[in-house]
Design a protein around this motif. Structure first.
Motif, PDB file in Angstrom:
ATOM      1  N   ALA A 111     130.308  77.137  -5.685  1.00 35.45           N
ATOM      2  CA  ALA A 111     130.095  78.207  -6.660  1.00 35.45           C
ATOM      3  C   ALA A 111     131.390  78.736  -7.262  1.00 35.45           C
ATOM      4  O   ALA A 111     131.422  79.144  -8.429  1.00 35.45           O
ATOM      5  CB  ALA A 111     129.310  79.357  -6.018  1.00 35.45           C
ATOM      6  N   SER A 112     132.466  78.724  -6.492  1.00 38.83           N
ATOM      7  CA  SER A 112     133.725  79.257  -7.001  1.00 38.83           C
ATOM      8  C   SER A 112     134.298  78.430  -8.141  1.00 38.83           C
ATOM      9  O   SER A 112     135.178  78.896  -8.868  1.00 38.83           O
ATOM     10  CB  SER A 112     134.756  79.371  -5.876  1.00 38.83           C
ATOM     11  OG  SER A 112     134.368  80.371  -4.951  1.00 38.83           O
ATOM     12  N   LEU A 113     133.809  77.192  -8.307  1.00 36.58           N
ATOM     13  CA  LEU A 113     134.220  76.398  -9.466  1.00 36.58           C
ATOM     14  C   LEU A 113     133.810  77.070 -10.772  1.00 36.58           C
ATOM     15  O   LEU A 113     134.390  76.786 -11.826  1.00 36.58           O
ATOM     16  CB  LEU A 113     133.600  74.999  -9.399  1.00 36.58           C
ATOM     17  CG  LEU A 113     134.218  74.007  -8.423  1.00 36.58           C
ATOM     18  CD1 LEU A 113     133.402  72.720  -8.406  1.00 36.58           C
ATOM     19  CD2 LEU A 113     135.661  73.705  -8.784  1.00 36.58           C
ATOM     20  N   CYS A 114     132.821  77.947 -10.715  1.00 40.03           N
ATOM     21  CA  CYS A 114     132.344  78.628 -11.915  1.00 40.03           C
ATOM     22  C   CYS A 114     133.336  79.659 -12.443  1.00 40.03           C
ATOM     23  O   CYS A 114     133.302  79.995 -13.634  1.00 40.03           O
ATOM     24  CB  CYS A 114     131.010  79.336 -11.637  1.00 40.03           C
ATOM     25  SG  CYS A 114     129.658  78.262 -11.118  1.00 40.03           S
ATOM     26  N   PHE A 115     134.201  80.188 -11.587  1.00 38.42           N
ATOM     27  CA  PHE A 115     135.007  81.334 -11.978  1.00 38.42           C
ATOM     28  C   PHE A 115     135.899  81.108 -13.195  1.00 38.42           C
ATOM     29  O   PHE A 115     135.949  81.963 -14.080  1.00 38.42           O
ATOM     30  CB  PHE A 115     135.832  81.839 -10.795  1.00 38.42           C
ATOM     31  CG  PHE A 115     135.031  82.588  -9.774  1.00 38.42           C
ATOM     32  CD1 PHE A 115     133.959  83.382 -10.153  1.00 38.42           C
ATOM     33  CD2 PHE A 115     135.338  82.505  -8.427  1.00 38.42           C
ATOM     34  CE1 PHE A 115     133.204  84.079  -9.218  1.00 38.42           C
ATOM     35  CE2 PHE A 115     134.595  83.195  -7.482  1.00 38.42           C
ATOM     36  CZ  PHE A 115     133.530  83.982  -7.879  1.00 38.42           C
ATOM     37  N   PRO A 116     136.635  79.993 -13.299  1.00 40.65           N
ATOM     38  CA  PRO A 116     137.446  79.819 -14.512  1.00 40.65           C
ATOM     39  C   PRO A 116     136.627  79.873 -15.798  1.00 40.65           C
ATOM     40  O   PRO A 116     137.053  80.481 -16.792  1.00 40.65           O
ATOM     41  CB  PRO A 116     138.085  78.442 -14.308  1.00 40.65           C
ATOM     42  CG  PRO A 116     138.161  78.293 -12.824  1.00 40.65           C
ATOM     43  CD  PRO A 116     136.897  78.929 -12.312  1.00 40.65           C
ATOM     44  N   ARG A 117     135.450  79.259 -15.778  1.00 40.74           N
ATOM     45  CA  ARG A 117     134.606  79.269 -16.978  1.00 40.74           C
ATOM     46  C   ARG A 117     134.062  80.669 -17.254  1.00 40.74           C
ATOM     47  O   ARG A 117     134.007  81.109 -18.406  1.00 40.74           O
ATOM     48  CB  ARG A 117     133.458  78.265 -16.804  1.00 40.74           C
ATOM     49  CG  ARG A 117     132.693  78.003 -18.077  1.00 40.74           C
ATOM     50  CD  ARG A 117     131.740  76.830 -17.947  1.00 40.74           C
ATOM     51  NE  ARG A 117     132.440  75.567 -17.729  1.00 40.74           N
ATOM     52  CZ  ARG A 117     131.849  74.378 -17.758  1.00 40.74           C
ATOM     53  NH1 ARG A 117     130.543  74.291 -18.007  1.00 40.74           N
ATOM     54  NH2 ARG A 117     132.538  73.277 -17.542  1.00 40.74           N
ATOM     55  N   LEU A 118     133.674  81.384 -16.203  1.00 40.34           N
ATOM     56  CA  LEU A 118     133.154  82.739 -16.388  1.00 40.34           C
ATOM     57  C   LEU A 118     134.254  83.678 -16.888  1.00 40.34           C
ATOM     58  O   LEU A 118     134.027  84.497 -17.788  1.00 40.34           O
ATOM     59  CB  LEU A 118     132.566  83.258 -15.082  1.00 40.34           C
ATOM     60  CG  LEU A 118     131.372  82.488 -14.508  1.00 40.34           C
ATOM     61  CD1 LEU A 118     130.931  83.092 -13.183  1.00 40.34           C
ATOM     62  CD2 LEU A 118     130.211  82.448 -15.487  1.00 40.34           C
ATOM     63  N   LEU A 119     135.447  83.557 -16.315  1.00 39.58           N
ATOM     64  CA  LEU A 119     136.556  84.414 -16.735  1.00 39.58           C
ATOM     65  C   LEU A 119     136.986  84.098 -18.160  1.00 39.58           C
ATOM     66  O   LEU A 119     137.384  84.992 -18.917  1.00 39.58           O
ATOM     67  CB  LEU A 119     137.734  84.250 -15.774  1.00 39.58           C
ATOM     68  CG  LEU A 119     137.552  84.896 -14.397  1.00 39.58           C
ATOM     69  CD1 LEU A 119     138.616  84.396 -13.425  1.00 39.58           C
ATOM     70  CD2 LEU A 119     137.602  86.406 -14.501  1.00 39.58           C
ATOM     71  N   GLU A 120     136.917  82.835 -18.535  1.00 37.30           N
ATOM     72  CA  GLU A 120     137.245  82.466 -19.915  1.00 37.30           C
ATOM     73  C   GLU A 120     136.272  83.129 -20.889  1.00 37.30           C
ATOM     74  O   GLU A 120     136.669  83.613 -21.948  1.00 37.30           O
ATOM     75  CB  GLU A 120     137.203  80.948 -20.075  1.00 37.30           C
ATOM     76  CG  GLU A 120     137.570  80.469 -21.474  1.00 37.30           C
ATOM     77  CD  GLU A 120     137.498  78.961 -21.617  1.00 37.30           C
ATOM     78  OE1 GLU A 120     137.910  78.444 -22.667  1.00 37.30           O
ATOM     79  OE2 GLU A 120     137.022  78.291 -20.676  1.00 37.30           O
ATOM     80  N   ALA A 121     134.992  83.151 -20.519  1.00 32.32           N
ATOM     81  CA  ALA A 121     133.993  83.799 -21.372  1.00 32.32           C
ATOM     82  C   ALA A 121     134.278  85.288 -21.503  1.00 32.32           C
ATOM     83  O   ALA A 121     134.186  85.852 -22.607  1.00 32.32           O
ATOM     84  CB  ALA A 121     132.594  83.565 -20.800  1.00 32.32           C
TER      85      ALA A 121
END
Length: 214
Positions: A111-121
């Motif tokens: 799940a932590s792989l999601c963080f860069p994409r979420l933070l970019e958004a």
């Protein structure tokens, strides 16, 4: 146009995964997936951020992890999330540059792989002058209520007493959030023995390698 400045998480809340009934009562944080405890996968996110772990009291955590428990115990994910928020508020200075916190469940190893994409958004929205309370991971058209990035100010207004035995889905309805698409393999969770076997066999091997290299 310049790219928006990359944001960083100032805190992380890890939800402990419930009773594990469909796994024979196993402690989800202690499940071993490809040589790592599930908790270790959840902790392997961006370095240097405070962590809050909502887990059973018997689970071992690293010395720099804050261990909290919802009140009363086993009163649901929303109560656990609020307990984590309150713990973060006690340790984060008011002048913390980034007031965004992450949320993941312990039983979704990648799940932590999601963080860069979420933070970019989030960064793009901030750069456009838009205000949101948070962003949630969405895979295959389904929002992952336990995987997201949220404004600490937005979620700190919730009284713990109002979220006992209530769902994160209900809590998210009280927030202004958007969904961000991520690969389905990143949000795959472990609820059953077959889920655990799939994770052990490394069916998401490329994603695991990306996680370990990152």
């Amino acid at each position: 146009m310049d790219s928006p400045q990359r944001l960083a998480l100032s805190g992380l809340i890890i939800l402990g995964g419930g009773t594990g009934q469909r796994l024979g009562g196993a402690s989800k944080p202690d499940l071993v997936v490809r040589g790592r405890r599930a908790l270790e996968w959840a902790l392997a996110s961006e370095p240097g951020i405070p962590h809050v772990c909502v887990v059973p009291e018997t689970v071992t955590v690293p010395s720099d992890v804050i261990r909290v428990m919802e009140e009363p115990p086993r009163s649901g994910p929303a109560a656990g999330f609020i307990a984590g928020v309150q713990a973060l508020l006690k340790v984060l200075p008011e002048d913390t540059p980034s007031r965004w916190i992450g949320l993941v469940p312990v039983d979704a190893p990648l799940a932590s792989l999601c963080f860069p994409r979420l933070l970019e958004a989030v960064a793009h929205l901030v750069a456009q002058g838009k205000q949101v309370d948070g962003v949630s991971a969405c895979a295959d058209g389904y929002r992952q209520n336990l995987i997201g990035v949220f404004s600490l100010e937005a979620v700190s207004r919730f009284p713990a007493s109002e979220w006992v035995n209530r769902s994160m889905r209900a809590l998210l309805k009280e927030l202004d959030t958007i969904d961000v698409q991520v690969p389905e393999s990143w949000v795959a969770d472990i609820d059953t023995p077959s889920d655990l076997l799939r994770a052990q066999l490394g069916e998401n091997g490329d994603d695991c390698e990306q996680f370990q290299e990152g």
